[in-house]
Design a protein around this motif. Structure first.
Motif, PDB file in Angstrom:
ATOM      1  N   THR A 177      68.481  49.024  21.706  1.00 50.93           N
ATOM      2  CA  THR A 177      69.439  48.467  20.748  1.00 50.93           C
ATOM      3  C   THR A 177      69.395  49.154  19.383  1.00 50.93           C
ATOM      4  OG1 THR A 177      67.815  46.767  20.152  1.00 50.93           O
ATOM      5  CG2 THR A 177      69.449  46.196  21.834  1.00 50.93           C
ATOM      6  N   CYS A 178      68.271  49.783  19.008  1.00 51.14           N
ATOM      7  CA  CYS A 178      68.192  50.439  17.696  1.00 51.14           C
ATOM      8  C   CYS A 178      67.097  51.501  17.705  1.00 51.14           C
ATOM      9  CB  CYS A 178      67.951  49.416  16.578  1.00 51.14           C
ATOM     10  SG  CYS A 178      66.508  48.366  16.833  1.00 51.14           S
ATOM     11  N   LEU A 179      67.255  52.495  16.826  1.00 45.06           N
ATOM     12  CA  LEU A 179      66.315  53.611  16.705  1.00 45.06           C
ATOM     13  C   LEU A 179      66.071  53.903  15.237  1.00 45.06           C
ATOM     14  CD1 LEU A 179      67.754  56.116  19.361  1.00 45.06           C
ATOM     15  CD2 LEU A 179      65.742  54.669  19.635  1.00 45.06           C
ATOM     16  N   LEU A 189      59.178  58.364  16.767  1.00 43.10           N
ATOM     17  CA  LEU A 189      60.435  57.634  16.938  1.00 43.10           C
ATOM     18  C   LEU A 189      60.128  56.172  17.252  1.00 43.10           C
ATOM     19  CD1 LEU A 189      63.567  57.739  17.215  1.00 43.10           C
ATOM     20  CD2 LEU A 189      63.206  58.166  19.658  1.00 43.10           C
ATOM     21  N   ILE A 190      60.763  55.262  16.515  1.00 40.89           N
ATOM     22  CA  ILE A 190      60.598  53.825  16.713  1.00 40.89           C
ATOM     23  C   ILE A 190      61.863  53.290  17.374  1.00 40.89           C
ATOM     24  CG2 ILE A 190      59.856  51.682  15.636  1.00 40.89           C
ATOM     25  CD1 ILE A 190      57.999  54.058  15.148  1.00 40.89           C
ATOM     26  N   ASN A 222      67.729  45.210  14.327  1.00 35.51           N
ATOM     27  CA  ASN A 222      67.623  46.176  13.240  1.00 35.51           C
ATOM     28  C   ASN A 222      66.178  46.372  12.832  1.00 35.51           C
ATOM     29  OD1 ASN A 222      69.515  47.826  11.718  1.00 35.51           O
ATOM     30  ND2 ASN A 222      70.814  46.011  11.677  1.00 35.51           N
ATOM     31  N   MET A 223      65.867  47.582  12.337  1.00 26.97           N
ATOM     32  CA  MET A 223      64.530  47.902  11.863  1.00 26.97           C
ATOM     33  C   MET A 223      64.629  48.724  10.585  1.00 26.97           C
ATOM     34  SD  MET A 223      62.622  49.016  15.399  1.00 26.97           S
ATOM     35  CE  MET A 223      63.715  50.434  15.602  1.00 26.97           C
ATOM     36  N   ARG A 224      63.682  48.487   9.654  1.00 25.13           N
ATOM     37  CA  ARG A 224      63.582  49.280   8.432  1.00 25.13           C
ATOM     38  C   ARG A 224      62.111  49.413   8.045  1.00 25.13           C
ATOM     39  NH1 ARG A 224      68.036  49.909   9.693  1.00 25.13           N
ATOM     40  NH2 ARG A 224      69.964  49.862   8.463  1.00 25.13           N
ATOM     41  N   ALA A 482      68.118  61.822  18.469  1.00 26.46           N
ATOM     42  CA  ALA A 482      67.533  60.850  19.401  1.00 26.46           C
ATOM     43  C   ALA A 482      68.640  59.931  19.887  1.00 26.46           C
ATOM     44  CB  ALA A 482      66.431  60.043  18.726  1.00 26.46           C
ATOM     45  N   SER A 483      68.700  59.704  21.187  1.00 29.11           N
ATOM     46  CA  SER A 483      69.727  58.828  21.753  1.00 29.11           C
ATOM     47  C   SER A 483      69.080  57.833  22.697  1.00 29.11           C
ATOM     48  CB  SER A 483      70.789  59.648  22.500  1.00 29.11           C
ATOM     49  OG  SER A 483      70.210  60.356  23.580  1.00 29.11           O
ATOM     50  N   GLY A 484      69.585  56.608  22.642  1.00 28.17           N
ATOM     51  CA  GLY A 484      69.149  55.559  23.552  1.00 28.17           C
ATOM     52  C   GLY A 484      70.232  55.299  24.572  1.00 28.17           C
ATOM     53  N   SER A 485      69.918  55.538  25.830  1.00 30.16           N
ATOM     54  CA  SER A 485      70.874  55.376  26.908  1.00 30.16           C
ATOM     55  C   SER A 485      70.277  54.431  27.931  1.00 30.16           C
ATOM     56  CB  SER A 485      71.196  56.733  27.553  1.00 30.16           C
ATOM     57  OG  SER A 485      72.179  56.608  28.549  1.00 30.16           O
ATOM     58  N   SER A 486      70.829  53.233  28.017  1.00 30.75           N
ATOM     59  CA  SER A 486      70.286  52.186  28.873  1.00 30.75           C
ATOM     60  C   SER A 486      68.847  51.895  28.438  1.00 30.75           C
ATOM     61  CB  SER A 486      70.367  52.593  30.339  1.00 30.75           C
ATOM     62  OG  SER A 486      69.969  51.527  31.174  1.00 30.75           O
ATOM     63  N   ARG A 487      67.868  52.084  29.313  1.00 29.40           N
ATOM     64  CA  ARG A 487      66.467  51.796  28.999  1.00 29.40           C
ATOM     65  C   ARG A 487      65.677  53.043  28.625  1.00 29.40           C
ATOM     66  NH1 ARG A 487      64.965  48.853  34.470  1.00 29.40           N
ATOM     67  NH2 ARG A 487      62.867  49.048  33.598  1.00 29.40           N
ATOM     68  N   SER A 488      66.360  54.182  28.548  1.00 28.68           N
ATOM     69  CA  SER A 488      65.685  55.466  28.354  1.00 28.68           C
ATOM     70  C   SER A 488      65.965  56.037  26.969  1.00 28.68           C
ATOM     71  CB  SER A 488      66.138  56.465  29.426  1.00 28.68           C
ATOM     72  OG  SER A 488      65.971  55.925  30.714  1.00 28.68           O
ATOM     73  N   LEU A 489      65.071  56.945  26.545  1.00 26.86           N
ATOM     74  CA  LEU A 489      65.210  57.655  25.282  1.00 26.86           C
ATOM     75  C   LEU A 489      65.259  59.149  25.555  1.00 26.86           C
ATOM     76  CD1 LEU A 489      62.637  55.790  22.989  1.00 26.86           C
ATOM     77  CD2 LEU A 489      65.071  55.349  23.217  1.00 26.86           C
TER      78      LEU A 489
END
Length: 561
Positions: A177-179, A189-190, A222-224, A482-489
């Protein structure tokens, strides 16, 4: 005594067939009208005349059976868009078939289909480029003089990361959901997922990863990072809490809980979505699904002040962003079809500086990363909107770019983000929803768009990445995506042009889970030329979900010219 017969209580089944079936069209019409059930063999049999009581009982049972409505099984083509029979719509492979009752799925305008949409052929269709204007506004002139050194007049050559260098497959247990990239460590990478887990991955050493599974109980939105301590991170979740987590140990503390009494029904459950940190004021800003903004003091880690209604009451505030040059300026966006500009020194309901109207839900709104004078928004009407100057005319956007990011559900919302390294503040990245046919494979590219002209600079894809990539983050210091696709990075880097670099090309892929381990072993066994070694790996985090279930594979392959 005569044995009584028992009639079947099941209703009659009526089967509707399409026009191309074996049945005639007249039979189909009868099926639509719902004909009366036919008389069964048992109903047609005669009873002995002497048994009047039995005959009356049988008559009552027959009446009850006829009163039951027939079950209709439809074999007709039904459109998934308008729910009407006779035609179909939606994706068939990489091709999207439009519903004749609806306008073009891409640009939302009638008169053509998605396949022939002019915006699909040329992304800059109908986009007015950024003008070279001479303003007469003294305020605009002063700020332009102060901020113009930050913006390069000549556009630098774009460097596009277009090749997967490493990946971790099925890293999270639910969709990403967020990177966020670490502010100091270039290789860290978080990531957050729908289940509330927080992942920490060193993509330089692919096996160095950990997943903390007890940070939140549901979606991490969200993350900061803490601006004074980059080992700590704030996170906001749909469980109504703000967590403050140590990335080294995974120990977290709750700074705010909007649902202390637990679940009391959907009308009272509060979820936190938009989030940002104002370093100058020492505040964490977070907004909920009722249109309210909350402030948390980073020094005491406690809520300060009263919640402020910044959007329509009862609507989600999905995005918050503080201006990088003037931190007192706050940009928010939400489900009330507005993005709003605020002065944090005068935060009050109805006191926004500007209300930027959109036609549908606004998924994100960001200031430009260097000067903070531009605004980029992403809305569900398949439009990217750009305002060139926050000190000029804000009634209408400077440009609208048509792009495919309108989705149905079960996806993280698409958000267009600026490239933080682009000194011209024109390059943006966003994933694409409508798939494209690449050599017979349906792929969903990641688009790099020039927001000044609307031109598609590059579309990044990999034949092994067949899922949609709605979450994308560009590195603030390195040429990395960095891309989040489904459950993968996935980590993307630019292709090296030198022959020496091509010979040393190496791709590191890490698989998680038993199913992926079996798939990996099968694939490695088929490719005899690849030199690969696989071994078990135990995550160093105590709260990791994937400990003792992981397999690492580093495979080297020679690039084909």
């Amino acid at each position: 005594m005569m044995t009584r017969r028992r009639n079947s209580a099941f209703p009659k089944v009526v089967i509707e067939r399409g026009a191309d079936s074996e049945e005639s069209s007249s039979d189909d019409d009868e099926g639509e009208d719902g004909p009366e059930p036919e008389t069964s063999e048992e109903e047609g049999e005669e009873l002995p005349e002497g048994e009047n009581g039995d005959k009356k009982e049988e008559t009552l049972m027959d009446a009850k059976q006829k009163s039951k409505a027939p079950i209709t099984i439809s074999l007709k083509k039904v459109c998934k868009v308008c729910k009407r029979p006779g035609h179909e719509a939606g994706f068939k492979g990489a091709t999207y078939i439009d519903c004749p009752m609806k306008p073009c799925f891409l640009c939302k305008m009638p008169g053509h289909t998605t396949v022939t949409c002019p915006h699909r052929v040329a992304s800059e269709h109908g986009v007015v480029p950024a003008p070279h204007r001479n303003t007469q506004n003294p305020v605009d002139y002063v700020f332009e003089r102060q901020l113009i050194p930050r913006i390069r007049q000549c556009k630098p050559a774009y460097v596009i990361p277009d090749q997967v260098s490493c990946a971790v497959i099925r890293y999270h247990s639910r969709r990403v959901t967020c990177l966020e990239f670490h502010p100091r460590n270039n290789n860290l990478l978080i990531s957050g997922d729908k289940k509330g887990q927080l992942g920490v991955w060193d993509f330089d050493e692919v096996s160095e990863k950990v997943v903390y599974g007890t940070i939140h109980s549901c979606i991490l939105n969200n993350m900061r990072f803490n601006p004074t301590n980059d080992g700590m991170i704030y996170s906001a979740s749909s469980d109504g809490t703000i967590s403050y987590t140590d990335l080294e140990t995974g120990i977290s503390s709750s700074l705010m809980n909007l649902n202390p009494d637990g679940w009391q029904g959907p009308s009272s459950w509060r979820m936190l979505y938009g989030m940002d940190v104002n370093a100058e004021r020492g505040l964490v800003l977070v907004a909920d699904n009722f249109g309210l903004l909350y402030l948390v003091d980073t020094r005491s880690n406690n809520e300060t002040g009263q919640a402020v209604l910044i959007h329509k009451k009862g609507s989600k505030v999905v995005g918050l962003h503080c201006n990088p040059v003037q931190p007192d300026l706050l940009l928010s966006c939400g489900n009330d079809h507005f993005a709003r500009l605020w002065d944090m020194r005068k935060l009050e309901a109805g006191g926004s500086l500007y209300d930027l109207a959109h036609k549908r839900v606004v998924n994100s709104a960001y200031f430009s990363p260097m000067s903070g004078t531009k605004i980029l928004t992403t809305a569900q009407d398949n439009r990217l909107r750009i305002w060139d100057s926050i000190f000029g005319d804000m009634d209408l956007p400077s440009r609208e770019i048509v792009h495919s990011h309108d989705f149905n559900r079960h996806l993280t919302p698409f958000r267009a983000e600026w490239d933080p390294k682009d000194s011209s503040e024109t390059l943006a990245v966003i994933g694409r929803y409508i798939s494209e046919n690449f050599n017979g494979t349906a792929l969903h590219p990641i688009d790099f768009i020039d927001t000044g002209t609307g031109q598609l600079v590059a579309e990044v894809m990999d034949p092994n990445v067949t899922t949609i990539s709605p979450v994308n983050k560009l590195h603030p210091r390195d040429d990395v995506l960095a891309s989040g696709s489904s459950r993968s990075l996935f980590i993307w880097r630019p292709k090296e042009k030198s022959d020496f670099a091509e010979k040393k090309e190496e791709r590191k892929i890490l698989f998680c889970g038993k199913a992926e381990r079996k798939k990996l072993r099968k694939n490695v066994g088929d490719e005899s030329e690849d030199d690969s070694d696989c071994g078990g790996f135990s995550s160093k985090g105590k709260r990791s979900k994937f400990s003792k279930k992981e397999v690492i594979c580093k495979s080297k392959r020679k690039a084909k010219r």
